[in-house]
Design a protein around this motif. Structure first.
Motif, PDB file in Angstrom:
ATOM      1  N   GLU A 158       0.839  -1.202   0.000  1.00 42.84           N
ATOM      2  CA  GLU A 158       0.000   0.000   0.000  1.00 42.84           C
ATOM      3  C   GLU A 158       0.869   1.244   0.000  1.00 42.84           C
ATOM      4  OE1 GLU A 158      -2.775   2.564   3.085  1.00 42.84           O
ATOM      5  OE2 GLU A 158      -2.422   0.436   3.506  1.00 42.84           O
ATOM      6  N   VAL A 159       0.456   2.236  -0.778  1.00 38.64           N
ATOM      7  CA  VAL A 159       1.143   3.524  -0.813  1.00 38.64           C
ATOM      8  C   VAL A 159       0.315   4.586  -0.084  1.00 38.64           C
ATOM      9  CG1 VAL A 159       1.931   5.393  -2.310  1.00 38.64           C
ATOM     10  CG2 VAL A 159       2.388   3.026  -2.937  1.00 38.64           C
ATOM     11  N   GLY A 160      -1.015   4.493  -0.204  1.00 43.98           N
ATOM     12  CA  GLY A 160      -1.870   5.477   0.443  1.00 43.98           C
ATOM     13  C   GLY A 160      -3.333   5.151   0.246  1.00 43.98           C
ATOM     14  N   LYS A 161      -4.172   5.783   1.042  1.00 42.47           N
ATOM     15  CA  LYS A 161      -5.616   5.562   0.979  1.00 42.47           C
ATOM     16  C   LYS A 161      -6.213   6.313  -0.215  1.00 42.47           C
ATOM     17  CE  LYS A 161      -6.021   3.196   4.893  1.00 42.47           C
ATOM     18  NZ  LYS A 161      -4.595   3.005   5.165  1.00 42.47           N
ATOM     19  N   ALA A 162      -7.263   5.756  -0.791  1.00 41.60           N
ATOM     20  CA  ALA A 162      -7.927   6.378  -1.940  1.00 41.60           C
ATOM     21  C   ALA A 162      -9.402   6.628  -1.608  1.00 41.60           C
ATOM     22  CB  ALA A 162      -7.771   5.493  -3.171  1.00 41.60           C
ATOM     23  N   VAL A 163     -10.291   5.822  -2.144  1.00 41.99           N
ATOM     24  CA  VAL A 163     -11.726   6.035  -1.948  1.00 41.99           C
ATOM     25  C   VAL A 163     -12.399   4.748  -1.483  1.00 41.99           C
ATOM     26  CG1 VAL A 163     -11.952   7.912  -3.616  1.00 41.99           C
ATOM     27  CG2 VAL A 163     -12.134   5.545  -4.388  1.00 41.99           C
ATOM     28  N   THR A 164     -13.579   4.912  -0.943  1.00 49.76           N
ATOM     29  CA  THR A 164     -14.396   3.768  -0.555  1.00 49.76           C
ATOM     30  C   THR A 164     -15.576   3.660  -1.510  1.00 49.76           C
ATOM     31  OG1 THR A 164     -13.814   4.006   1.784  1.00 49.76           O
ATOM     32  CG2 THR A 164     -15.799   2.750   1.277  1.00 49.76           C
ATOM     33  N   PHE A 165     -15.789   2.452  -2.014  1.00 49.51           N
ATOM     34  CA  PHE A 165     -16.953   2.162  -2.842  1.00 49.51           C
ATOM     35  C   PHE A 165     -17.906   1.293  -2.019  1.00 49.51           C
ATOM     36  CE2 PHE A 165     -13.649   2.544  -6.217  1.00 49.51           C
ATOM     37  CZ  PHE A 165     -14.231   3.544  -6.958  1.00 49.51           C
ATOM     38  N   PRO A 166     -18.924   1.870  -1.426  1.00 47.69           N
ATOM     39  CA  PRO A 166     -19.836   1.037  -0.641  1.00 47.69           C
ATOM     40  C   PRO A 166     -20.474  -0.043  -1.514  1.00 47.69           C
ATOM     41  CG  PRO A 166     -20.238   3.373  -0.260  1.00 47.69           C
ATOM     42  CD  PRO A 166     -19.341   3.277  -1.450  1.00 47.69           C
ATOM     43  N   MET A 167     -20.301  -1.303  -1.147  1.00 50.33           N
ATOM     44  CA  MET A 167     -20.934  -2.392  -1.900  1.00 50.33           C
ATOM     45  C   MET A 167     -22.437  -2.351  -1.652  1.00 50.33           C
ATOM     46  SD  MET A 167     -20.261  -6.528  -1.664  1.00 50.33           S
ATOM     47  CE  MET A 167     -18.795  -6.612  -2.688  1.00 50.33           C
ATOM     48  N   GLY A 168     -23.205  -2.604  -2.702  1.00 49.18           N
ATOM     49  CA  GLY A 168     -24.654  -2.583  -2.560  1.00 49.18           C
ATOM     50  C   GLY A 168     -25.303  -3.867  -3.026  1.00 49.18           C
ATOM     51  N   ILE A 169     -26.534  -4.092  -2.573  1.00 42.33           N
ATOM     52  CA  ILE A 169     -27.354  -5.197  -3.065  1.00 42.33           C
ATOM     53  C   ILE A 169     -28.330  -4.609  -4.087  1.00 42.33           C
ATOM     54  CG2 ILE A 169     -29.005  -7.017  -2.461  1.00 42.33           C
ATOM     55  CD1 ILE A 169     -27.830  -6.997   0.372  1.00 42.33           C
ATOM     56  N   TYR A 170     -28.383  -5.222  -5.259  1.00 45.24           N
ATOM     57  CA  TYR A 170     -29.216  -4.723  -6.360  1.00 45.24           C
ATOM     58  C   TYR A 170     -30.195  -5.815  -6.790  1.00 45.24           C
ATOM     59  CZ  TYR A 170     -25.657  -1.090  -6.652  1.00 45.24           C
ATOM     60  OH  TYR A 170     -24.791  -0.062  -6.357  1.00 45.24           O
ATOM     61  N   SER A 171     -31.328  -5.371  -7.308  1.00 46.20           N
ATOM     62  CA  SER A 171     -32.327  -6.322  -7.797  1.00 46.20           C
ATOM     63  C   SER A 171     -33.177  -5.663  -8.884  1.00 46.20           C
ATOM     64  CB  SER A 171     -33.228  -6.792  -6.648  1.00 46.20           C
ATOM     65  OG  SER A 171     -34.259  -7.632  -7.133  1.00 46.20           O
ATOM     66  N   SER A 172     -33.545  -6.453  -9.876  1.00 50.42           N
ATOM     67  CA  SER A 172     -34.479  -5.972 -10.898  1.00 50.42           C
ATOM     68  C   SER A 172     -35.878  -6.500 -10.617  1.00 50.42           C
ATOM     69  CB  SER A 172     -34.011  -6.421 -12.293  1.00 50.42           C
ATOM     70  OG  SER A 172     -33.935  -7.838 -12.359  1.00 50.42           O
ATOM     71  N   LYS A 173     -36.027  -7.208  -9.497  1.00 54.61           N
ATOM     72  CA  LYS A 173     -37.305  -7.859  -9.188  1.00 54.61           C
ATOM     73  C   LYS A 173     -37.984  -7.339  -7.926  1.00 54.61           C
ATOM     74  CE  LYS A 173     -36.044 -12.179 -11.524  1.00 54.61           C
ATOM     75  NZ  LYS A 173     -34.749 -11.740 -12.071  1.00 54.61           N
ATOM     76  N   VAL A 174     -37.201  -6.881  -6.950  1.00 55.04           N
ATOM     77  CA  VAL A 174     -37.799  -6.374  -5.705  1.00 55.04           C
ATOM     78  C   VAL A 174     -37.192  -5.015  -5.368  1.00 55.04           C
ATOM     79  CG1 VAL A 174     -38.240  -8.702  -4.819  1.00 55.04           C
ATOM     80  CG2 VAL A 174     -36.123  -7.510  -4.173  1.00 55.04           C
ATOM     81  N   LYS A 175     -37.903  -4.262  -4.536  1.00 53.57           N
ATOM     82  CA  LYS A 175     -37.459  -2.927  -4.151  1.00 53.57           C
ATOM     83  C   LYS A 175     -36.877  -2.887  -2.739  1.00 53.57           C
ATOM     84  CE  LYS A 175     -38.830  -0.894  -7.951  1.00 53.57           C
ATOM     85  NZ  LYS A 175     -37.838  -0.339  -8.912  1.00 53.57           N
ATOM     86  N   ASP A 176     -37.012  -3.992  -1.998  1.00 53.35           N
ATOM     87  CA  ASP A 176     -36.542  -4.033  -0.616  1.00 53.35           C
ATOM     88  C   ASP A 176     -36.043  -5.442  -0.322  1.00 53.35           C
ATOM     89  OD1 ASP A 176     -36.615  -4.302   2.378  1.00 53.35           O
ATOM     90  OD2 ASP A 176     -37.444  -2.274   2.262  1.00 53.35           O
TER      91      ASP A 176
END
Length: 277
Positions: A113-131
């Motif tokens: 590691e050289v240095g910190k960059a960014v955080t990409f929050p992982m998400g749950i996705y769906s084309s069938k449900v909204k919750d």
């Protein structure tokens, strides 16, 4: 005869001097090749999507400080580290510390590691449900097939209340570490970049933000569940150990972690990508 012998000795001497010169020249070239700016550029490997966009901004700002940056784009999580180890790039940006540590262990490498960059929050996705609460019993849930991102996805599923993991399974659990699965969800492990493309074949999937954005999703809006902003999965800039303190890399890091780049990230990604320094 004497003249022929003398001529021969002169030819041999010239050849020897030429050989020495070639070796010295090669040595000098070798030394130059070790310098990160031997070709006039600092070559940075990134994955397509947000990392590419951010580093293109850094490239623009770095040029004002006489640092010439070349951006090399990859579409998977394997080749950026291979390219770094083989000196095809000088620096890369795409991975978290747990992924880097696992990659080093699996491949016998020593990328640091050289240095910190960014955080990409992982998400749950769906084309069938909204919750996530609406996922049916027996639903097929997709997750990355590499141990680090797959483990991260399982922790996300647990945080969303879908499963319960064995105590002590840490940040990189495997499917076998699921202790409770009341709805009999089926877990489908796929290469991380393929998950958005296969989403219609699944009820839901845990997708890394860079691949989600590349597919056209807006994580803060389109995910049905997402990691919190204090996620520990910060991405890092990585280099070979012998060049981590190189002046060019340190200059690049300073530009990357500048207020101008932070503002660019905030305005461009609207919370889907978070500065991690």
């Amino acid at each position: 005869m004497k003249k022929w012998l003398l001529s021969s000795l002169i030819v041999v001497a010239i050849a020897a001097l030429a050989a020495c010169g070639s070796k010295d020249e090669a040595a000098n070239k070798g030394e130059k090749a070790e310098g990160l700016l031997s070709d006039g550029k600092l070559t940075v490997g990134v994955t397509a999507g947000p990392h590419e966009q951010i580093v293109e901004k850094v490239k623009e700002l770095a040029a004002e400080q006489d640092l010439d940056v070349e951006v090399k784009v990859f579409t998977d999580y394997i080749m950026p580290n291979i390219a770094l180890d083989e000196k095809d790039v000088d620096l890369n940006l795409f991975q978290t510390i747990p992924y880097l540590e696992q990659f080093n262990e699996d491949r016998g490498l020593d990328i640091v590691e050289v240095g910190k960059a960014v955080t990409f929050p992982m998400g749950i996705y769906s084309s069938k449900v909204k919750d996530v609460k609406d996922l049916p019993k027996g639903a097929k849930l997709g997750l990355p097939n590499d141990p680090t991102n797959g483990g991260r996805a399982l922790v996300l599923f647990e945080t969303a209340g879908l499963i319960k993991l064995k105590e002590g399974s840490g940040n990189t659990p495997a499917v076998k570490d699921i202790e409770e699965n009341k709805n009999n969800f089926e877990f489908i492990e796929l290469e991380a970049s393929q998950l958005p493309r296969q989403l219609d074949e699944l009820e839901a999937a845990a997708i890394n933000t860079n691949f989600a954005i590349e597919h056209g999703f807006k994580p803060a809006e389109d995910s049905i569940f997402i990691e919190s902003k204090d996620s520990p999965w910060v991405n890092v800039l990585a280099a070979r150990p012998e060049s981590k303190d190189d002046e060019a890399i340190q200059k690049f890091l300073d530009v990357y972690q500048s207020d101008e780049v932070k503002q660019f990230i905030d305005e461009t990604f609207e919370g889907s990508v978070i500065p991690g320094w």
